[in-house]
Design a protein around this motif. Structure first.
Motif, PDB file in Angstrom:
ATOM      1  N   LYS A 194      37.279  62.980  44.152  1.00 49.40           N
ATOM      2  CA  LYS A 194      38.286  62.006  43.751  1.00 49.40           C
ATOM      3  C   LYS A 194      37.590  60.866  43.027  1.00 49.40           C
ATOM      4  O   LYS A 194      36.402  60.908  42.789  1.00 49.40           O
ATOM      5  CB  LYS A 194      39.059  61.501  44.963  1.00 49.40           C
ATOM      6  CG  LYS A 194      38.218  60.852  46.037  1.00 49.40           C
ATOM      7  CD  LYS A 194      39.094  60.316  47.141  1.00 49.40           C
ATOM      8  CE  LYS A 194      38.316  59.356  48.004  1.00 49.40           C
ATOM      9  NZ  LYS A 194      39.086  58.663  48.980  1.00 49.40           N
ATOM     10  N   GLY A 195      38.367  59.849  42.687  1.00 46.82           N
ATOM     11  CA  GLY A 195      37.762  58.726  41.989  1.00 46.82           C
ATOM     12  C   GLY A 195      37.789  58.943  40.494  1.00 46.82           C
ATOM     13  O   GLY A 195      38.279  59.954  40.010  1.00 46.82           O
ATOM     14  N   ARG A 196      37.200  57.984  39.772  1.00 49.27           N
ATOM     15  CA  ARG A 196      37.343  57.983  38.319  1.00 49.27           C
ATOM     16  C   ARG A 196      36.582  59.118  37.637  1.00 49.27           C
ATOM     17  O   ARG A 196      36.866  59.440  36.502  1.00 49.27           O
ATOM     18  CB  ARG A 196      36.923  56.639  37.748  1.00 49.27           C
ATOM     19  CG  ARG A 196      35.503  56.280  38.058  1.00 49.27           C
ATOM     20  CD  ARG A 196      35.140  54.941  37.485  1.00 49.27           C
ATOM     21  NE  ARG A 196      35.603  53.829  38.281  1.00 49.27           N
ATOM     22  CZ  ARG A 196      36.379  52.862  37.840  1.00 49.27           C
ATOM     23  NH1 ARG A 196      36.818  52.895  36.614  1.00 49.27           N
ATOM     24  NH2 ARG A 196      36.720  51.884  38.620  1.00 49.27           N
ATOM     25  N   GLY A 233      27.540  60.521  38.580  1.00 54.50           N
ATOM     26  CA  GLY A 233      27.025  59.439  37.740  1.00 54.50           C
ATOM     27  C   GLY A 233      25.536  59.249  38.020  1.00 54.50           C
ATOM     28  O   GLY A 233      25.077  59.447  39.148  1.00 54.50           O
ATOM     29  N   ASP A 255      24.040  56.550  38.335  1.00 57.84           N
ATOM     30  CA  ASP A 255      23.884  55.498  39.351  1.00 57.84           C
ATOM     31  C   ASP A 255      23.855  56.106  40.757  1.00 57.84           C
ATOM     32  O   ASP A 255      22.979  55.789  41.564  1.00 57.84           O
ATOM     33  CB  ASP A 255      25.017  54.467  39.235  1.00 57.84           C
ATOM     34  CG  ASP A 255      26.384  55.115  39.362  1.00 57.84           C
ATOM     35  OD1 ASP A 255      26.669  56.057  38.619  1.00 57.84           O
ATOM     36  OD2 ASP A 255      27.160  54.693  40.235  1.00 57.84           O
TER      37      ASP A 255
HETATM   38  N1  LIG Z   1      34.252  50.645  36.107  1.00 60.41           N
HETATM   39  C1  LIG Z   1      33.714  51.811  35.850  1.00 60.41           C
HETATM   40  N2  LIG Z   1      33.791  52.322  34.641  1.00 60.41           N
HETATM   41  C2  LIG Z   1      33.254  53.503  34.358  1.00 60.41           C
HETATM   42  N3  LIG Z   1      32.617  54.275  35.250  1.00 60.41           N
HETATM   43  C3  LIG Z   1      32.522  53.821  36.473  1.00 60.41           C
HETATM   44  C4  LIG Z   1      33.066  52.569  36.841  1.00 60.41           C
HETATM   45  N4  LIG Z   1      32.863  52.377  38.131  1.00 60.41           N
HETATM   46  C5  LIG Z   1      32.204  53.476  38.543  1.00 60.41           C
HETATM   47  N5  LIG Z   1      31.983  54.332  37.555  1.00 60.41           N
HETATM   48  C6  LIG Z   1      31.304  55.647  37.617  1.00 60.41           C
HETATM   49  O1  LIG Z   1      32.119  56.516  38.368  1.00 60.41           O
HETATM   50  C7  LIG Z   1      31.454  56.924  39.555  1.00 60.41           C
HETATM   51  C8  LIG Z   1      32.452  57.041  40.684  1.00 60.41           C
HETATM   52  O2  LIG Z   1      33.056  55.803  40.917  1.00 60.41           O
HETATM   53  P1  LIG Z   1      34.308  55.673  41.859  1.00 60.41           P
HETATM   54  O3  LIG Z   1      34.781  54.293  41.757  1.00 60.41           O
HETATM   55  O4  LIG Z   1      35.249  56.755  41.555  1.00 60.41           O
HETATM   56  O5  LIG Z   1      33.733  56.004  43.251  1.00 60.41           O
HETATM   57  P2  LIG Z   1      32.908  55.076  44.213  1.00 60.41           P
HETATM   58  O6  LIG Z   1      33.234  53.632  43.955  1.00 60.41           O
HETATM   59  O7  LIG Z   1      31.463  55.484  44.124  1.00 60.41           O
HETATM   60  O8  LIG Z   1      33.374  55.590  45.580  1.00 60.41           O
HETATM   61  P3  LIG Z   1      34.559  55.024  46.409  1.00 60.41           P
HETATM   62  O9  LIG Z   1      35.498  56.177  46.514  1.00 60.41           O
HETATM   63  O10 LIG Z   1      33.864  54.684  47.680  1.00 60.41           O
HETATM   64  O11 LIG Z   1      35.142  53.843  45.673  1.00 60.41           O
HETATM   65  C9  LIG Z   1      30.371  55.875  39.777  1.00 60.41           C
HETATM   66  O12 LIG Z   1      29.294  56.387  40.508  1.00 60.41           O
HETATM   67  C10 LIG Z   1      29.988  55.540  38.359  1.00 60.41           C
HETATM   68  O13 LIG Z   1      29.084  56.494  37.844  1.00 60.41           O
END
Ligand SMILES: Nc1ncnc2c1ncn2[C@@H]1O[C@H](COP(=O)(O)OP(=O)(O)OP(=O)(O)O)[C@@H](O)[C@H]1O
Ligand SMILES: O=P(O)(O)OC[C@H]1O[C@H](OP(=O)(O)OP(=O)(O)O)[C@H](O)[C@@H]1O
Ligand SMILES: [Mg+2]
Length: 395
Positions: free
Chosen positions: A69-71, A130, A132
């Protein structure tokens, strides 16, 4: 609490996967939200492993971990689809799926940080995350090999940010921040971050000694205004979240630039049957697709006395040389009962960014009937990344 039970052979322990918040009393792991594997029944002898059951090495299937899930999740599925590697998932709550194009491959949907952990434990062979996340949870482990470092989505950077106001008003660089007299052993700079490995490492490498870290899972930008921290270390993309919370980045404060990467376990590629071949196929498709999306195919007609004469005109223009030069073919027509070729069709690949310039140059040398079409793949003879991977594996 999420419990999933796996009962193995009679003589092996029962493995329970448990969210580690419940395991903190015994855990030596630094992570506050990892899945730990507990061996029972002897309560006095509980081991917290960061990963795999001993049986996982016996599996025959190749496993690819994708963000559940997530972005990153949708963009990852979209990219694979565009590479003709569509993921077939029966329903969105099911964590296992397949890519029919790749035989013997299981897709497992996992949180990005768990993908990295499971690559390290041998429970996954390949993953997309990612950079990161890979850097934070992989911690430079040599088993993790980046097969493709630029999948062109998930762009962001890990940056240190400080308030725009108060004592930080005139501080604009890491050097200025480190030289502020406020930070002492008793009263260090307080940094809020979710990057508990990369954060301290970055500060150490940049000579900031009087620093402490606190952690949270999200909305870190609130920490300075809440008085919990002086600075934050978090991901930045558009910069909107920082601005809206009156925070700013500073010169020298970028820890890393990140985007989605394809990563593989060195051990899996060397030891597990078929992993290297599957990695090769995924890499080839990704590279061919990513190379193609930056280009258009341009076709045009041009009057000329011979293919060579038309080629000379085309090659005289800087934006019309294509990948290896133009393809030129005669366009035949019948005149006065005779078949002649007064026109030639030229086909070239043009970078999307240079499209308009190319059309102007085509017109200038007499091109007409210009057709533009998208490209799906550009397969080169061999991908440089594949050669690099083989040499990294010593093959
Ligand atoms: N603002 C952003 N813009 C673009 N890519 C991002 C951004 N924030 C995070 N990412 C990328 O997307 C990945 C996943 O981020 P996401 O926010 O979906 O999950 P998370 O914050 O690691 O986990 P959680 O579900 O705990 O929020 C990150 O590891 C990074 O590589
Ligand atoms: O520079 P921007 O484009 O504003 O993006 C940066 C924000 O995006 C991420 O948060 P996310 O939306 O993932 O929320 P989270 O804190 O719940 O992880 C990141 O942690 C920043 O807060
Ligand atoms: Mg997030």
């Amino acid at each position: 609490m999420n419990l999933s039970l796996q009962l193995h052979l009679q003589c092996t322990p029962l493995h329970i996967l448990v969210k580690s918040a419940t395991a903190t009393a015994t855990a030596t792991t630094r992570s506050w939200s990892c899945y730990a594997s507990l061996s029972i029944p002897q309560p006095s002898n509980i081991n917290v492993l960061n990963g795999s059951s001993p049986l996982s090495s016996e599996r025959k299937e190749i496993r690819l971990g994708l963000p559940s899930k997530g972005r990153m999740s949708n963009d990852t599925l979209e990219l694979l689809k565009n590479c003709q590697l569509s993921v077939k998932q029966v329903n969105p709550r099911q964590y296992v799926a397949e890519i029919p194009q790749l035989s013997n491959l299981e897709v497992w949907f996992q949180r990005p940080k768990d993908i990295v952990r499971k690559l390290l434990s041998g429970d996954l062979d390949l993953g997309i995350v990612g950079l990161d996340t890979l850097s934070e949870y992989g911690q430079g482990n040599e088993d993790l090999i980046i097969v493709h470092e630029a999948l062109e989505y998930g762009d962001c950077r890990l940056s240190l940010a400080i308030p725009q106001y108060g004592i930080f008003e005139n501080i604009n660089s890491l050097e200025e921040l480190s030289k502020m007299p406020q930070w002492t052993e008793d009263k260090p700079l307080r940094v809020a971050t979710g990057f508990n490995y990369l954060g301290p490492k970055f500060m150490r490498e940049n000579g900031l000694t009087h620093v402490t870290f606190s952690t949270a899972d999200g909305a870190l930008e609130a920490a300075p205004a809440m008085g919990i921290a002086d600075a934050i270390l978090d991901l930045v993309s558009s910069g909107t979240t920082l601005r809206e919370n009156n925070l700013k980045e500073i010169e020298g404060g970028t820890v890393l630039e990140s985007q989605a990467v394809l990563v593989a376990s060195r051990k899996s590629m060397i030891q597990r049957t078929g992993v290297l071949e599957t990695t090769h196929e995924i890499l080839e498709r990704l590279e061919a697709h990513l190379r193609a999306i930056g280009q258009f195919t341009v076709t045009a007609n041009m009057r000329g006395s011979s293919a060579e004469e038309v080629a000379e005109r085309v090659l005289s223009q800087p934006s019309l040389s294509g990948l290896q030069g133009p393809t030129i073919s005669p366009v035949f027509c019948k005149r006065d009962g005779k078949v002649t070729a007064d026109y030639y069709a030229i086909v070239i690949c043009v970078p999307k960014k240079a499209l308009y310039k190319s059309i102007q140059q085509l017109r200038a040398i007499g091109g007409s009937g210009v057709l533009i079409s998208p490209l799906t793949y550009i397969f080169d003879e061999e991908t440089p990344r594949w050669r690099q991977l083989l040499s990294e594996l010593g093959l």
